[in-house]
Design an enzyme around this catalytic site. Sequence first.
Site, PDB file in Angstrom:
ATOM      1  N   ARG A 164       0.864  -1.187   0.000  1.00  0.00           N
ATOM      2  CA  ARG A 164       0.000   0.000   0.000  1.00  0.00           C
ATOM      3  C   ARG A 164       0.896   1.232   0.000  1.00  0.00           C
ATOM      4  O   ARG A 164       1.647   1.455   0.951  1.00  0.00           O
ATOM      5  CB  ARG A 164      -0.909  -0.020   1.239  1.00  0.00           C
ATOM      6  CG  ARG A 164      -1.721   1.240   1.363  1.00  0.00           C
ATOM      7  CD  ARG A 164      -2.683   1.240   2.542  1.00  0.00           C
ATOM      8  NE  ARG A 164      -3.314   2.538   2.580  1.00  0.00           N
ATOM      9  CZ  ARG A 164      -3.281   3.388   3.597  1.00  0.00           C
ATOM     10  NH1 ARG A 164      -2.713   3.051   4.739  1.00  0.00           N
ATOM     11  NH2 ARG A 164      -3.850   4.571   3.499  1.00  0.00           N
ATOM     12  N   HIS A 218      -2.711  11.006   0.794  1.00  0.00           N
ATOM     13  CA  HIS A 218      -2.213  10.772   2.161  1.00  0.00           C
ATOM     14  C   HIS A 218      -1.606  12.093   2.636  1.00  0.00           C
ATOM     15  O   HIS A 218      -0.410  12.202   2.865  1.00  0.00           O
ATOM     16  CB  HIS A 218      -1.198   9.627   2.145  1.00  0.00           C
ATOM     17  CG  HIS A 218      -0.909   9.031   3.490  1.00  0.00           C
ATOM     18  ND1 HIS A 218      -1.055   7.688   3.780  1.00  0.00           N
ATOM     19  CD2 HIS A 218      -0.455   9.590   4.643  1.00  0.00           C
ATOM     20  CE1 HIS A 218      -0.699   7.454   5.032  1.00  0.00           C
ATOM     21  NE2 HIS A 218      -0.334   8.606   5.587  1.00  0.00           N
ATOM     22  N   GLU A 221      -7.154   8.544   6.277  1.00  0.00           N
ATOM     23  CA  GLU A 221      -7.411   9.220   7.555  1.00  0.00           C
ATOM     24  C   GLU A 221      -7.840  10.675   7.388  1.00  0.00           C
ATOM     25  O   GLU A 221      -7.120  11.598   7.815  1.00  0.00           O
ATOM     26  CB  GLU A 221      -6.167   9.141   8.452  1.00  0.00           C
ATOM     27  CG  GLU A 221      -5.679   7.731   8.713  1.00  0.00           C
ATOM     28  CD  GLU A 221      -4.448   7.672   9.633  1.00  0.00           C
ATOM     29  OE1 GLU A 221      -3.909   8.731   9.987  1.00  0.00           O
ATOM     30  OE2 GLU A 221      -4.032   6.563   9.984  1.00  0.00           O
ATOM     31  N   ASN A 242      -7.313   1.922  10.004  1.00  0.00           N
ATOM     32  CA  ASN A 242      -5.987   2.088  10.615  1.00  0.00           C
ATOM     33  C   ASN A 242      -6.170   2.093  12.123  1.00  0.00           C
ATOM     34  O   ASN A 242      -7.001   2.845  12.654  1.00  0.00           O
ATOM     35  CB  ASN A 242      -5.348   3.414  10.191  1.00  0.00           C
ATOM     36  CG  ASN A 242      -4.988   3.432   8.712  1.00  0.00           C
ATOM     37  OD1 ASN A 242      -5.131   2.413   8.018  1.00  0.00           O
ATOM     38  ND2 ASN A 242      -4.514   4.563   8.236  1.00  0.00           N
ATOM     39  N   TYR A 295      -4.099   1.887  16.047  1.00  0.00           N
ATOM     40  CA  TYR A 295      -2.858   1.909  16.830  1.00  0.00           C
ATOM     41  C   TYR A 295      -3.084   1.741  18.330  1.00  0.00           C
ATOM     42  O   TYR A 295      -2.339   1.070  19.003  1.00  0.00           O
ATOM     43  CB  TYR A 295      -2.090   3.218  16.568  1.00  0.00           C
ATOM     44  CG  TYR A 295      -1.534   3.271  15.152  1.00  0.00           C
ATOM     45  CD1 TYR A 295      -0.285   2.749  14.868  1.00  0.00           C
ATOM     46  CD2 TYR A 295      -2.288   3.798  14.102  1.00  0.00           C
ATOM     47  CE1 TYR A 295       0.221   2.749  13.572  1.00  0.00           C
ATOM     48  CE2 TYR A 295      -1.790   3.806  12.802  1.00  0.00           C
ATOM     49  CZ  TYR A 295      -0.539   3.274  12.546  1.00  0.00           C
ATOM     50  OH  TYR A 295      -0.054   3.263  11.268  1.00  0.00           O
ATOM     51  N   GLU A 351      -3.445  -0.129   8.119  1.00  0.00           N
ATOM     52  CA  GLU A 351      -2.263   0.277   8.873  1.00  0.00           C
ATOM     53  C   GLU A 351      -2.364  -0.276  10.281  1.00  0.00           C
ATOM     54  O   GLU A 351      -3.422  -0.192  10.909  1.00  0.00           O
ATOM     55  CB  GLU A 351      -2.147   1.811   9.034  1.00  0.00           C
ATOM     56  CG  GLU A 351      -1.581   2.523   7.855  1.00  0.00           C
ATOM     57  CD  GLU A 351      -1.451   4.028   8.105  1.00  0.00           C
ATOM     58  OE1 GLU A 351      -1.227   4.437   9.266  1.00  0.00           O
ATOM     59  OE2 GLU A 351      -1.593   4.776   7.133  1.00  0.00           O
TER      60      GLU A 351
HETATM   61  O1  IFM Z   1       2.781   7.648  10.022  1.00  0.00           O
HETATM   62  C1  IFM Z   1       1.405   7.686  10.200  1.00  0.00           C
HETATM   63  C2  IFM Z   1       0.690   7.501   8.874  1.00  0.00           C
HETATM   64  O2  IFM Z   1       1.084   8.438   7.935  1.00  0.00           O
HETATM   65  C3  IFM Z   1      -0.794   7.627   9.064  1.00  0.00           C
HETATM   66  N1  IFM Z   1      -1.261   6.770  10.120  1.00  0.00           N
HETATM   67  C4  IFM Z   1      -0.556   6.785  11.370  1.00  0.00           C
HETATM   68  C5  IFM Z   1       0.928   6.602  11.139  1.00  0.00           C
HETATM   69  C6  IFM Z   1       1.685   6.629  12.472  1.00  0.00           C
HETATM   70  O3  IFM Z   1       1.485   7.835  13.129  1.00  0.00           O
END
Ligand code: IFM
Length: 486
Positions: free
Chosen positions: A93, A137, A182, A309, A311, A386
């Site tokens: 990606r 992006h 995002e 995405n 985290y 992500e």
């Molecule tokens: O690096 C970023 C990415 O560009 C978008 N999503 C989160 C990642 C980590 O912060």
Amino acid sequence: MTTSSTASPALSFDYRDEGLVFGPDFVFGSATASYQIEGAFNADGRGPSIWDTFSKTPGKVWNGDTGDVACDHYHRLEEDLDLMQKLGLEAYRFSISWSRIQPTGRGPVNETGMAFYERLVDGLIARGIKPLATLYHWDLPQALEDEGGWTSRDTAYAFADYARLMGERLGNRIAGWITLNEPWCSAYLGYGSGAHAPGRTNDVEALTAVHHLNLAHGLAVKELRAVVSADAEIAVTLNLHVFRPEGETGPEALRRVDGLANRLFLEPMLNGTYPADVLADTAGITAWSFIHDGDTQLICQPLDFLGINYYSTNRVRIWDGKGERTNADGHKPAPGTAWPGAGMVEFLPQPGPYTEMGWNIDPAGLEDLLVSVHERWPDLPLMVTENGAAFADEVVTGADGAPAVHDVERTDYLHRHFAAAHRAMQRGVDLRGYQVWSLMDNFEWGYGYSKRFGIVRVDYDTLERTPKDSALWYSRLIAERVLRAG
Ligand code: IFM
């Protein structure tokens, strides 16, 4: 939208399951983004983007770092493609730099810029790797920002033209198109908190940007559908937030931030409506008159999958006005707010452990999120576009005398999140694949090069690439399709 489960049956487990098997159709890949890796900021006719401007504005990015050189991927394409093949990636990606294609965001194609992406896509296909292309992006052509950026409706139409153009040129070769990455960050960090380019801090502009990004997505999907192969998939990637409500006021806090972060994107895109409660919450900021008749129908286009995405998670309640207020929303410091109209919501510190970003590690959040989106839209396939972690890596000399990175924490993070994704699939989620963030260390926006998310280390002096232990672990997972500890 309940991306907000308080407790899931999974929470008592540590997600270090082994032996979990991923089916033959599950697509293992890795992700990057143009400004974060390409470098070559003014090569071959590329126009400036808002990140060129922002990173060169004193005080905006850690250490004054910029993406001028980054990983120099633009000039090291063949080496990077070979690396992907060596790791066994099934998908890659990447994102396309709009201002490499149209230096001012409009007008004729800059053929040298286009040729770079044609080489990239052809190189992937030749190595048996599926190209997944993100059109946006965050690197908006500066010329469009000068005309208002995402606060201007025209930007959405310019984006649709650019999408069509890319679809016409690469539409028979891209397996999956992702319109936006995002949009939460583009709107709220770019125009609200000011932590990201273009660095504006205005609540009205942030909410206006939300709508124009939604509109841009819908218009782009329509344009792509008209020109790309029938088997190409079209999607959008959202960084859906998982909020865990705290105490009596938790549910109200959750309703507010879930509305801003999740429902303002999901509902127009997937249901064709804006959430009435969020429009009411923010009525004191804007009357939302920038939503024109017919816009929500345009935004709501059929999608082949939703990119997610993920985290970490957030813990929220309404601030009681007493004591010292915490603001652990994971996107600080910033001059303005990323939460227009939700200033009463307090983000509480999360229990650790944490990554180098200060983000808590909570694989249950991924399972909860995937399950909750699936429960709400059961027919919509999902893909983790992500997931990954920044840690302070140490380079050592390996047994063969070559540099090595024993990134035990990153491998463990990935192991646990793959386990969470697997468990979500066991609970019925149609999860099509997983793109690890990131293929290589890169420019981490406001943090510059201080945070390393890569499974491949980049030495920023020599630009040498060194697969970390996490990359070797991932390579084995892809080859065996069975999850094991590092
Ligand atoms: O690096 C970023 C990415 O560009 C978008 N999503 C989160 C990642 C980590 O912060």
